[in-house]
Motif scaffolding. Structure first.
Motif: not given
Length: 229
Positions: A40-42, A61-64, A108-109
């Motif tokens: 998911g997303q971090v 900042v959203v990362l894969d 955002p996860g």
DNA sequence: GCGACAG
DNA sequence: ATCTTGTCGC
């Protein structure tokens, strides 16, 4: 960029801030595993200040989680909402951080904070506040052990040792780079300590600090320069 | 009582 | 957090 005002009723004194901590702490959840690593997303959040001009900028900042590529970014500007008091950092950063999270175009996860969660003098740091206020899973990854004690973890990357307040394990010192000073991981909301550490490790393939906080740090500094210039 | 003390 | 040059190393 979103502009943030200090919320009505925001604590103005240390006394009031501690009362809010006590209230929110009743709602923290620490027995959920949280999302699995690399899934998911971090999202990384961080804040930069210009105390002279009373300006604060937050970035999210959203990362894969699988490949650590950037999925989305957002920033928010605000006014300083509290002085820096060790133990009350959350009251200085949170209004603007919440605005940056709200400005994201996606979920955002897991949220990774630059600071502490449970590893806090009153067991309720920045990551804990953010988790309870948003309902999102959060963890804290800090660069310093604050007032806590720890034995140096083994030299290899991935080594851990307990971060202690007296007898309690409030977090872990985690070696993210061989032979380099560890980072200090603690639980925020809806994530176990084991999984918090697993995430921190997955987020540090190359540098001591998680990609999330590195990306958020770079973004809020750049945004502060632009907002101040 | 005096410092130390996440960012 | 922020103030700040050059310098060593990949």
């Amino acid at each position: 960029m979103t502009t943030v005002r200090i919320p009505a009723g925001w604590p103005a004194t240390e006394e009031q801030a501690r009362a809010v901590q006590d209230e929110l702490r009743e709602r923290v959840v620490t027995d959920e595993p949280g999302p699995p690593p690399r899934t998911g997303q971090v999202t990384g959040v961080d804040v930069a200040y210009d105390d002279e001009r009373d300006v604060v900028v937050a970035a999210a900042v959203v990362l894969d989680a699988a490949d650590l590529t950037v999925v989305a970014e957002a920033t928010a500007v605000g006014t300083v909402s509290f002085p820096y008091v060790p133990g009350l950092l959350a009251f200085r950063e949170i209004p603007t951080v919440l605005a940056a999270l709200d400005a994201l175009p996606c979920r955002p996860g897991l949220v990774v904070c630059d600071g502490y969660g449970l590893a806090h003098p009153r067991r309720f740091g920045l990551a804990s506040h953010l988790g309870v206020l948003t309902g999102l899973p959060t963890i804290g990854v800090a660069k310093n052990p604050f007032t806590f004690t720890y034995d140096d973890p083994g030299i290899p990357r991935g080594s851990v040792s307990p971060l202690r307040a007296d007898a309690d394990e409030v977090g872990r010192a985690l070696r993210t780079r061989e032979g380099v000073k560890p980072v200090f991981v603690s639980v925020g909301h809806r994530v176990t300590l084991d999984n918090a550490c697993a995430h921190a490790l997955a987020l540090t393939p190359e540098y001591r600090l998680p990609e999330t906080t590195r990306r958020a740090d770079a973004l809020c500094r750049r945004a502060l320069r632009e907002a101040t210039a």
